[in-house]
Design a protein around this motif. Structure first.
Motif, PDB file in Angstrom:
ATOM      1  N   GLU A 147      31.891 -73.372  55.111  1.00 40.72           N
ATOM      2  CA  GLU A 147      33.110 -73.507  55.916  1.00 40.72           C
ATOM      3  C   GLU A 147      33.374 -72.251  56.740  1.00 40.72           C
ATOM      4  O   GLU A 147      33.918 -72.334  57.842  1.00 40.72           O
ATOM      5  CB  GLU A 147      34.300 -73.779  54.991  1.00 40.72           C
ATOM      6  N   ARG A 148      32.981 -71.115  56.206  1.00 42.34           N
ATOM      7  CA  ARG A 148      33.268 -69.842  56.881  1.00 42.34           C
ATOM      8  C   ARG A 148      32.235 -69.503  57.953  1.00 42.34           C
ATOM      9  O   ARG A 148      32.587 -69.074  59.043  1.00 42.34           O
ATOM     10  CB  ARG A 148      33.319 -68.723  55.823  1.00 42.34           C
ATOM     11  N   THR A 197      32.372 -72.506  50.154  1.00 43.34           N
ATOM     12  CA  THR A 197      33.161 -71.567  50.954  1.00 43.34           C
ATOM     13  C   THR A 197      32.339 -70.975  52.084  1.00 43.34           C
ATOM     14  O   THR A 197      32.826 -70.834  53.219  1.00 43.34           O
ATOM     15  CB  THR A 197      33.698 -70.438  50.057  1.00 43.34           C
TER      16      THR A 197
END
Length: 241
Positions: free
Chosen positions: A190-191, A187
């Motif tokens: 991707e962020r 996560t």
């Protein structure tokens, strides 16, 4: 190196679409394929801006940061005996051989350099010794002594000792923490992107590597190795990068 993309009206549908001509593509320092991925590995070609040479900049940034992260992750492992000595948890620190000559760790001890054993004439049982064998009849002076503490290392940390258990627990903690970080990285990458995540991991790891200089007890040794283990997840960032 960029040129403005051309706008053209397609005759088939009459819709206005953005068409990027080859002239609008950046002029990379590396040869690339249709997906703009480098098809060569010029290790010394490190000049150029981010737009001109993103391939080799990413290669060297990820490689060097990965090496530094793993250097910090494994730095304490080869220094385990020195750290144990500074914490005072070696077997011969907790149980001096002069007062506790029959400790199992001593009875089984063999110096790998000199190949001499603590028991001059061998132990009374190969697997579960309780004492050393008696000296042969007629032995006098130093030869009559069945124990030889001089062969012991500065830090006796063999299997079954408190020292060995502490080092093993610290190693498990170091590996366990990186598992949780790897799960979270999916996560985070991707962020925030690989550059920011890699920088964050290395900064976090550097704090705990520096804190290792203040190790004074078993609990903070295990705790520090646990947090340093987070830097071991950098290879996930490298693969994404």
């Amino acid at each position: 190196p960029f040129r403005a993309p051309r706008l053209c009206r397609l005759a088939s549908g009459g819709h206005l679409r953005l068409v990027i001509s080859p002239a609008a593509m950046p002029e990379y320092k590396c040869a690339v394929n249709e997906n703009n991925k480098s098809t060569e590995l010029p290790l010394l070609r490190i000049t150029g801006s981010v737009q001109e040479n993103p391939h080799m900049r990413a290669f060297w940034a990820s490689t060097i940061s990965f090496f530094l992260a793993f250097l910090g992750w494994f730095a304490l492992a080869p220094l385990g005996l020195d750290v144990a000595t500074s914490m005072g948890i070696c077997e011969n620190q907790l149980y001096p051989p002069e007062k506790f000559p029959k400790r199992v760790a001593y009875l089984k001890y063999k110096n790998i350099k000199t190949e001499k054993t603590y028991c001059r004439y061998g132990k009374n049982d190969a697997d579960k010794p309780t004492d050393c064998k008696l000296a042969p009849a007629g032995a006098t002076g130093k030869q009559a002594e069945i124990y030889d503490p001089a062969v012991l290392a500065a830090c006796v940390c063999t299997g079954g000792t408190q020292c060995s258990s502490t080092l093993a627990d610290a190693g498990v903690a170091s590996v366990a923490s990186t598992i949780f970080v790897r799960v979270a990285l999916g996560t985070l990458l991707e962020r925030f992107g690989p550059c920011n995540v890699q920088a964050g991991l290395m900064a976090f790891g550097a704090i705990w590597v520096a804190a290792a200089a203040g190790i004074s007890a078993e609990w903070n040794f295990i705790l520090i190795r646990f947090f340093i283990g987070g830097a071991g997840a950098t290879f996930v960032t490298n693969q994404f990068w």
